[in-house]
Every structure is written in structure tokens, then in C-alpha cells.
Scaffold this motif. Structure first.
Motif, PDB file in Angstrom:
ATOM      1  N   ALA A 190      -0.281   4.315   1.454  1.00 20.74           N
ATOM      2  CA  ALA A 190      -0.624   4.940   2.273  1.00 20.74           C
ATOM      3  C   ALA A 190      -0.064   4.761   3.357  1.00 20.74           C
ATOM      4  O   ALA A 190       0.599   4.162   3.524  1.00 20.74           O
ATOM      5  CB  ALA A 190      -2.550   4.462   2.767  1.00 20.74           C
ATOM      6  N   GLU A 239     -11.409   5.726   2.786  1.00 18.93           N
ATOM      7  CA  GLU A 239     -11.431   4.476   3.704  1.00 18.93           C
ATOM      8  C   GLU A 239     -10.950   4.594   4.870  1.00 18.93           C
ATOM      9  O   GLU A 239     -11.732   3.673   5.844  1.00 18.93           O
ATOM     10  CB  GLU A 239      -9.874   3.696   2.792  1.00 18.93           C
ATOM     11  CG  GLU A 239     -10.460   3.544   1.691  1.00 18.93           C
ATOM     12  CD  GLU A 239      -9.046   3.184   0.308  1.00 18.93           C
ATOM     13  OE1 GLU A 239      -9.662   2.373  -0.353  1.00 18.93           O
ATOM     14  OE2 GLU A 239      -7.955   3.563   0.726  1.00 18.93           O
ATOM     15  N   PHE A 278      -5.275  -0.932   4.574  1.00 19.15           N
ATOM     16  CA  PHE A 278      -5.691  -0.923   2.729  1.00 19.15           C
ATOM     17  C   PHE A 278      -5.156  -1.115   1.992  1.00 19.15           C
ATOM     18  O   PHE A 278      -3.928  -0.462   1.977  1.00 19.15           O
ATOM     19  CB  PHE A 278      -6.856   0.207   2.588  1.00 19.15           C
ATOM     20  CG  PHE A 278      -8.641  -0.080   3.224  1.00 19.15           C
ATOM     21  CD1 PHE A 278      -9.656  -0.252   2.742  1.00 19.15           C
ATOM     22  CD2 PHE A 278      -8.461   1.009   4.720  1.00 19.15           C
ATOM     23  CE1 PHE A 278     -10.787  -0.175   3.660  1.00 19.15           C
ATOM     24  CE2 PHE A 278      -9.693   1.070   5.473  1.00 19.15           C
ATOM     25  CZ  PHE A 278     -10.966   0.487   4.986  1.00 19.15           C
ATOM     26  N   SER A 288      -4.505   2.592   7.863  1.00 17.51           N
ATOM     27  CA  SER A 288      -4.093   3.363   6.379  1.00 17.51           C
ATOM     28  C   SER A 288      -4.528   3.001   4.955  1.00 17.51           C
ATOM     29  O   SER A 288      -5.029   1.814   4.932  1.00 17.51           O
ATOM     30  CB  SER A 288      -2.425   2.186   6.556  1.00 17.51           C
ATOM     31  OG  SER A 288      -1.518   2.126   5.391  1.00 17.51           O
ATOM     32  N   GLY A 289      -5.034   4.271   4.801  1.00 16.96           N
ATOM     33  CA  GLY A 289      -5.960   4.641   3.566  1.00 16.96           C
ATOM     34  C   GLY A 289      -6.516   5.765   3.545  1.00 16.96           C
ATOM     35  O   GLY A 289      -5.505   6.631   3.635  1.00 16.96           O
ATOM     36  N   SER A 290      -7.187   5.944   2.164  1.00 14.67           N
ATOM     37  CA  SER A 290      -7.702   7.121   1.758  1.00 14.67           C
ATOM     38  C   SER A 290      -8.093   8.074   2.688  1.00 14.67           C
ATOM     39  O   SER A 290      -9.054   7.153   3.581  1.00 14.67           O
ATOM     40  CB  SER A 290      -8.670   6.531  -0.051  1.00 14.67           C
ATOM     41  OG  SER A 290      -9.295   6.527   0.605  1.00 14.67           O
ATOM     42  N   THR A 343       0.782  -0.907  -0.030  1.00 20.36           N
ATOM     43  CA  THR A 343      -0.164  -0.006   0.285  1.00 20.36           C
ATOM     44  C   THR A 343       0.725   1.004  -0.006  1.00 20.36           C
ATOM     45  O   THR A 343       2.016   0.968   0.231  1.00 20.36           O
ATOM     46  CB  THR A 343      -0.772   0.306   0.879  1.00 20.36           C
ATOM     47  OG1 THR A 343      -1.912   0.919   0.961  1.00 20.36           O
ATOM     48  CG2 THR A 343      -0.184  -0.045   2.326  1.00 20.36           C
ATOM     49  N   CYS A 358      -6.224  -6.936   7.149  1.00 24.19           N
ATOM     50  CA  CYS A 358      -5.809  -5.928   6.755  1.00 24.19           C
ATOM     51  C   CYS A 358      -6.307  -6.316   4.712  1.00 24.19           C
ATOM     52  O   CYS A 358      -7.085  -7.154   4.862  1.00 24.19           O
ATOM     53  CB  CYS A 358      -4.436  -6.746   5.517  1.00 24.19           C
ATOM     54  SG  CYS A 358      -2.856  -5.856   6.127  1.00 24.19           S
ATOM     55  N   SER A 408      -8.013  -2.748  -1.428  1.00 24.41           N
ATOM     56  CA  SER A 408      -8.911  -1.540  -1.440  1.00 24.41           C
ATOM     57  C   SER A 408     -10.046  -1.839  -2.063  1.00 24.41           C
ATOM     58  O   SER A 408      -9.985  -2.491  -3.169  1.00 24.41           O
ATOM     59  CB  SER A 408      -8.407  -0.583  -1.716  1.00 24.41           C
ATOM     60  OG  SER A 408      -9.207   0.977  -2.434  1.00 24.41           O
TER      61      SER A 408
END
Length: 253
Positions: free
Chosen positions: A27, A47, A77, A42-44, A25, A114, A117
Motif C-alpha cells: 500500500a 484500514e 499496515f 499506509s493501507g487499504s 506492504t 506498524c 494487516s
């Protein structure tokens, strides 16, 4: 809190035979996500917000059953998730380890969830219930993995004898319960032949390994027949009128 060691491996639960989890990822983790010191995502931005929403749904479900939860989990993500399994022995020659791509995983050793995405691709043969991979489907898989995390939090160091396959049973039953009605109806429509397990003994490693997708539907239908949340509470408190120990069928080692 640290979780007790457990063994087992599945599409959604990283342990035992799985020796590598690779989550790729770009992110960066968000510290103290969801307003909780023990949670990071951890992601947008979209997310992160969705993970907090799902976590609230899952913890709300179990709190309504009378359980106290203090989530400690990292949610990632990922663009891609792979697991590496030890190779089966082949004669006298060593075999290379096998890698497989999966949609999501809970690693109890690191309190980490985990999930791929919903904006990334997933091979067709790894798509649950044959559904096109999308943000709503990814959200449902995230629900499944966060249920695993919540169950580990609830059981803590003093655990009833709950085998790996019953962990999967609970994760699927709660996942379907929390699934949006339209998505749940679509999954059930893809399995018109599915029925609830005829007896608790049918919830075993063999039935899970043969067809995890069908196992998931049967788990939800059986849990609903047995009382829904009240039945899940029985399983988690060790008060079900049958054994939930782990056992193996056709063990060939």
C-alpha cells in the motif's frame, strides 16, 4: 515533535536491542490522513479509515484525562513485520543475528506504528493470547501501539521517570479499556487464573519477559483496581506514590 531517546525492546516497542524493523506492504501512504497534517496511514481504504477511528479513540481517552495531544505518527499496515536482534556471543565464534516475526511495533525514533494487516497470516506462536489473527485483533494491537505513540507525545522532552515496563503497562491497560467488551471477555476467559499485580513492585522487566500475555491481563486488572484513568494520569504526571524507574532483575552481562 521529536521524542526523547529511550532504551528497551519488547513485542510492541521497537528500540534498544532491535536493530532492524522490516515492514513489507504494497500500500502507498496516505498524506494528511484523518484530517491531521501530522498523520499518514499506509493501507487499504478500509484500514486507513480504521486507523483514523482508533487514533480518535486513543486521543479521546487521553484528552478526557486532561492531556493535550497533537498526533504526529505514521501508521503502516504491513503484510509481515520482522525484527532483527543482535546474536548472543557464543565462545569465540560470531553468531548470526536472529530474526523474529511480530504482530505490531511502535518505533519512537521515527514516530511510526506498524501492525500486521488483519487480512494477513501470523504464526500461531506470535498471536496475542492465542487468538486467531483477524481484523478485530489487529485493531486491538493497533490501539496498543498508538497508546505508545500518545504516551510519547504526552511525555515530550520533560519526562517523569517512567521505565519501559511502565510504558508497556499503560499501553496494555488502555488497550484493554478500549477493547470491545466481547473481545476483552474472550481474552480474560483464556486467563481465568489471572489476578491484578499484588503490588507495584510486581510490575518489572522479569514479570513482563516471563509472559507478556499474562502481564497484559494483570496490568489491566491492576489499573482498574487503582482507579482506571485517574491512575494512568498519576503514572504520566509522575505523581504515583511509588517509583516507576526502570530497573533490571538478574542482569547477567
Amino acid at each position: 515533535m521529536r521524542r526523547p531517546a529511550r532504551s528497551g525492546a519488547s513485542r510492541g516497542w521497537c528500540a534498544g536491542l532491535i536493530v532492524l524493523l522490516l515492514a513489507l506492504t504494497t500500500a502507498r501512504p496516505a498524506a494528511a490522513a484523518c484530517g491531521l497534517a501530522g498523520v499518514s496511514v499506509s493501507g487499504s481504504a478500509e484500514e486507513v479509515a480504521e486507523a483514523c477511528d482508533v487514533l480518535a479513540e486513543v486521543t479521546g481517552y487521553f484528552r478526557a484525562l486532561g492531556f493535550s495531544l497533537e498526533p504526529e505518527v505514521t501508521v503502516v499496515f504491513a503484510d509481515r513485520i520482522e525484527i532483527e536482534l543482535p546474536a548472543e556471543p557464543s565462545g569465540t565464534e560470531p553468531s548470526a543475528a536472529v530474526r523474529a516475526q511480530i504482530s505490531g511495533c511502535y518505533d519512537f525514533r521515527q514516530d511510526r506504528v506498524c501492525v500486521v494487516s488483519g487480512h494477513r497470516d501470523l504464526p500461531h506462536d506470535r498471536q496475542p493470547w492465542g487468538l486467531d489473527w483477524s481484523p478485530p485483533v489487529a485493531r486491538s494491537i493497533l490501539t496498543h501501539e498508538l497508546v505508545h505513540a500518545a504516551v510519547s507525545d504526552i511525555l515530550g522532552p520533560q519526562t517523569p521517570d517512567l521505565g519501559m515496563v511502565w510504558h508497556e503497562f499503560i499501553a496494555y491497560a488502555v488497550q484493554f479499556h478500549l477493547m470491545p467488551p466481547a473481545l476483552r471477555a474472550e481474552v480474560l476467559a483464556r486467563h481465568p487464573e489471572a489476578t491484578a499485580f499484588a503490588a507495584p513492585e510486581r510490575v518489572n522487566p522479569m514479570s513482563y519477559a516471563l509472559d507478556p500475555d499474562a502481564f497484559a491481563v494483570a496490568a489491566f486488572l491492576f489499573a482498574e483496581e487503582q482507579g482506571g484513568g485517574a491512575f494512568i494520569r498519576q503514572l504520566l504526571t509522575g505523581s504515583a506514590p511509588f517509583s516507576t524507574d526502570e530497573f533490571q532483575l538478574l542482569w547477567t552481562e
